[in-house]
Design a protein around this motif. Structure first.
Motif, PDB file in Angstrom:
ATOM      1  N   GLN A 201       0.804  -1.218   0.000  1.00 17.62           N
ATOM      2  CA  GLN A 201       0.000   0.000   0.000  1.00 17.62           C
ATOM      3  C   GLN A 201       0.840   1.272   0.000  1.00 17.62           C
ATOM      4  O   GLN A 201       0.308   2.366  -0.107  1.00 17.62           O
ATOM      5  CB  GLN A 201      -0.921   0.004   1.224  1.00 17.62           C
ATOM      6  N   GLN A 202       2.171   1.124   0.131  1.00 19.71           N
ATOM      7  CA  GLN A 202       3.066   2.282   0.170  1.00 19.71           C
ATOM      8  C   GLN A 202       2.669   3.259   1.283  1.00 19.71           C
ATOM      9  O   GLN A 202       2.498   4.464   1.065  1.00 19.71           O
ATOM     10  CB  GLN A 202       3.075   2.974  -1.188  1.00 19.71           C
TER      11      GLN A 202
ATOM     12  N   VAL B 174      -0.269  12.907   2.804  1.00 25.27           N
ATOM     13  CA  VAL B 174      -0.954  12.124   1.775  1.00 25.27           C
ATOM     14  C   VAL B 174      -0.506  12.627   0.402  1.00 25.27           C
ATOM     15  O   VAL B 174      -0.378  13.841   0.183  1.00 25.27           O
ATOM     16  CB  VAL B 174      -2.485  12.255   1.916  1.00 25.27           C
ATOM     17  N   ARG B 175      -0.267  11.708  -0.512  1.00 31.00           N
ATOM     18  CA  ARG B 175       0.184  12.080  -1.843  1.00 31.00           C
ATOM     19  C   ARG B 175      -0.746  13.131  -2.457  1.00 31.00           C
ATOM     20  O   ARG B 175      -1.967  12.972  -2.477  1.00 31.00           O
ATOM     21  CB  ARG B 175       0.250  10.836  -2.732  1.00 31.00           C
TER      22      ARG B 175
ATOM     23  N   GLN C 291      -2.552  14.855  -5.187  1.00 25.72           N
ATOM     24  CA  GLN C 291      -3.028  14.492  -6.522  1.00 25.72           C
ATOM     25  C   GLN C 291      -2.922  15.637  -7.522  1.00 25.72           C
ATOM     26  O   GLN C 291      -3.029  15.425  -8.726  1.00 25.72           O
ATOM     27  CB  GLN C 291      -4.484  14.004  -6.433  1.00 25.72           C
TER      28      GLN C 291
ATOM     29  N   LYS D   1       5.945   7.643  -5.240  1.00 26.97           N
ATOM     30  CA  LYS D   1       5.510   6.262  -5.040  1.00 26.97           C
ATOM     31  C   LYS D   1       4.762   6.082  -3.715  1.00 26.97           C
ATOM     32  O   LYS D   1       3.840   5.273  -3.612  1.00 26.97           O
ATOM     33  CB  LYS D   1       6.716   5.323  -5.054  1.00 26.97           C
TER      34      LYS D   1
ATOM     35  N   LYS E  84       2.224   6.476  -0.872  1.00 30.66           N
ATOM     36  CA  LYS E  84       0.832   6.917  -0.836  1.00 30.66           C
ATOM     37  C   LYS E  84       0.548   7.780   0.391  1.00 30.66           C
ATOM     38  O   LYS E  84      -0.182   8.781   0.310  1.00 30.66           O
ATOM     39  CB  LYS E  84      -0.102   5.710  -0.839  1.00 30.66           C
ATOM     40  N   LYS E  85       1.146   7.396   1.515  1.00 32.79           N
ATOM     41  CA  LYS E  85       0.787   8.060   2.763  1.00 32.79           C
ATOM     42  C   LYS E  85       1.879   7.872   3.802  1.00 32.79           C
ATOM     43  O   LYS E  85       2.547   6.840   3.837  1.00 32.79           O
ATOM     44  CB  LYS E  85      -0.531   7.470   3.279  1.00 32.79           C
TER      45      LYS E  85
END
Length: 537
Positions: free
Chosen positions: A32-33, A226-227, A229, A238, A240-241
């Motif tokens: 889940q990165q 948080v990445r 967007q 890469k 995600k959080k």
């Protein structure tokens, strides 16, 4: 002064650790990165104009982006700008901004956003702890002194996506300087909407960097990165959080780590030996410094002999070896192995020498003179620190050394949360404050004209010091040898002659890193972590 960068994060980050897990890592988490980390101090602000602590700096440097950023090799590269041209005299930089760069709310990042943020930064009404960073920018010093209005700063929007910056004199470290958080833009519409509450919570700010900060209320001890967007280069991100939580107690952090609830956790110095033989352990010197800053508005600490006695009366070698267990003694405000003479290759600290060393005989002579001038034999002073385990431990060590070596002195240690300590220091609610600081670019002036010294610009108005700094910035800007020697003289005036601040130690960083964590960067100037290139494998 308006307290400098940083950092001053009174955390003794000499023992930051990235712990590798004892057992197997959570494979689902890796897929889940999602990275779980701990920090040892709370966050104070998400306003680039207001920050002065390391935790806030780390949040800003992962959620905002300026004209330049550090690449994977810790070299400055263009970020918010796509191209730059430099004038022949090296004083004017013209940037083309990325037209696909957006704020997290969808607003475009424009040249006006940079102009707005920078003018607010230098405006005396903002009382920014980092306004001195703008001294190299045309009219920055005069604006900070109230002699010119902020609109006279050497920055202007030549178009929606074209920005021009003019310097007072050429500087060799311009690109490194621009990577710093004080030079980030702000979305003018959002900043004006929230006014004085801008950046006081994660919801009251928008972001143009690789991550967005979420779930920070301004006082809680957990938040997330948080990445983003809307980030122009989001395909390169890469991770995600990042889940962040404040863990001040090393034992608690160790337990969370052992139960695989944390991938990264801060350690106090007590735990370094325990992990020295662990696979993945690393330790290295860094240009972070520990220092003491004096309140010159109080009678005792306003006395130069009092300050010199304090500065020379504690054993720095014992502190580094037995208390910190990493790092080294520091006898000047500029650390060693940080910046080198461009002509000779000499280390600055080697050339400048030891300015305030542990010297009990000299300290007691200064102590006797201070007593005579102040007309007292006994003094009680307060030493202010943050409430992290390391800061309290160093405070207690200094208390013991000072009370033992300076007869008649009583030291009361007051340890409070970092956010409160920063506020107390800014409000002059202290006698002596212990803190740490890390630089923003590799040049001696970053320490000499800032270096974490509270109220330097406001309270230290020595004419020779100011003349030397001005000569280094203008007259000798393009003469490296003379500029080098001029900065050495300025540091001697600041420390050896006036003891405005007292260097304590140079930090080191000890850490363990899980094998699955790839691409985690540490700032070349200290301990701030960059998550932009992290990938869990």
């Amino acid at each position: 002064m308006k307290k400098g960068l940083l950092i001053l994060a009174s955390i003794v980050i000499t023992s930051v650790a990235l712990l590798s897990a004892c057992g197997k890592s959570n494979s689902t988490n890796g897929t889940q990165q999602v990275l779980n980390v701990a920090t040892s101090a709370e966050m104070a602000t998400l306003n680039t104009v207001k920050y002065s602590d390391t935790t806030s700096l780390e949040a800003l440097q992962n959620s905002f982006e300026g004209l330049y950023r550090f690449n994977s090799k810790n070299k400055p590269v263009l970020a918010g700008a796509s191209s730059v041209t430099v004038s022949k005299d090296q004083k004017t930089y013209t940037f083309n901004l990325r037209k696909n760069a957006k704020w997290s709310n969808g607003d475009p990042v424009t040249a006006a956003d940079y102009v707005y943020a920078w003018r607010k930064m230098v405006d005396p009404a903002s009382a920014s702890p980092n306004s001195q960073r703008f001294e190299p920018i045309k009219n920055g010093t005069q604006i900070a002194a109230g002699k010119l209005t902020p609109d006279k700063l050497g920055i202007q929007a030549l178009g929606k996506y074209k920005l021009q910056i003019t310097l007072e004199s050429p500087i060799s470290y311009f690109s490194e300087l621009m990577t710093g958080a004080p030079f980030y833009p702000q979305d003018e519409k959002v900043a004006k909407k929230y006014g004085s509450s801008y950046g006081t919570t994660s919801a009251k700010a928008v972001y143009n960097g690789p991550f967005v900060v979420t779930n920070w209320t301004g006082t809680n001890l957990k938040w997330n990165y948080v990445r983003n967007q809307n980030y122009w280069d989001k395909k390169a991100i890469k991770l995600k959080k990042v889940n962040v939580q404040v863990v001040k107690d090393a034992a608690t952090g160790g337990n969370l780590y052992r139960t695989n609830k944390l991938d990264y956790v801060m350690l106090t110095t007590d735990y370094i030996k325990q992990y020295q033989r662990t696979s993945g352990y690393h330790s290295k010197p860094i240009p972070l410094i520990g220092y003491l800053s004096f309140n010159t508005h109080r009678s005792a600490t306003a006395n130069v002999h009092f300050r010199k006695a304090i500065s020379m009366s504690f054993n720095k070698k014992t502190l580094a070896n037995n208390i910190l267990q990493v790092g080294s003694p520091l006898n000047g405000i500029v650390p060693k192995n940080f910046v080198y003479n461009s002509k000779t290759g000499d280390d600055y600290r080697q050339n400048a020498g030891n300015l305030l060393s542990y010297n009990l005989k000299a300290a007691r002579a200064q102590w006797a003179q201070a007593k005579q001038e102040l007309g007292k034999d006994k003094f009680t002073i307060q030493l202010l620190t943050s409430d992290t385990a390391d800061s309290k431990q160093i405070g207690e060590y200094l208390q013991s050394q000072l009370e033992t070596n300076l007869p008649g002195l009583t030291v009361e240690v007051r340890s409070i949360p970092l956010k409160s300590r920063l506020a107390a220091t800014s409000a002059y609610n202290f006698d002596i404050v212990y803190g740490t600081w890390q630089p923003d670019y590799a040049d001696p002036v970053n320490f000499i004209s800032d270096g974490g010294q509270y109220h330097l610009n406001d309270d230290y108005q020595n004419s020779n010091f100011r003349k030397l700094l001005n000569q280094a910035a203008t007259t000798y800007a393009t003469d490296p040898a003379k500029r080098w020697n001029t900065l050495i003289q300025a540091e001697k005036q600041l420390l050896q002659t006036d003891a405005f601040t007292a260097p304590v130690y140079q930090g080191g960083m000890s850490y363990l890193l899980k094998n699955k964590v790839k691409g985690l960067q540490i700032s070349p100037y200290g301990t701030v972590l960059f998550y932009r290139n992290v990938e869990l494998k």
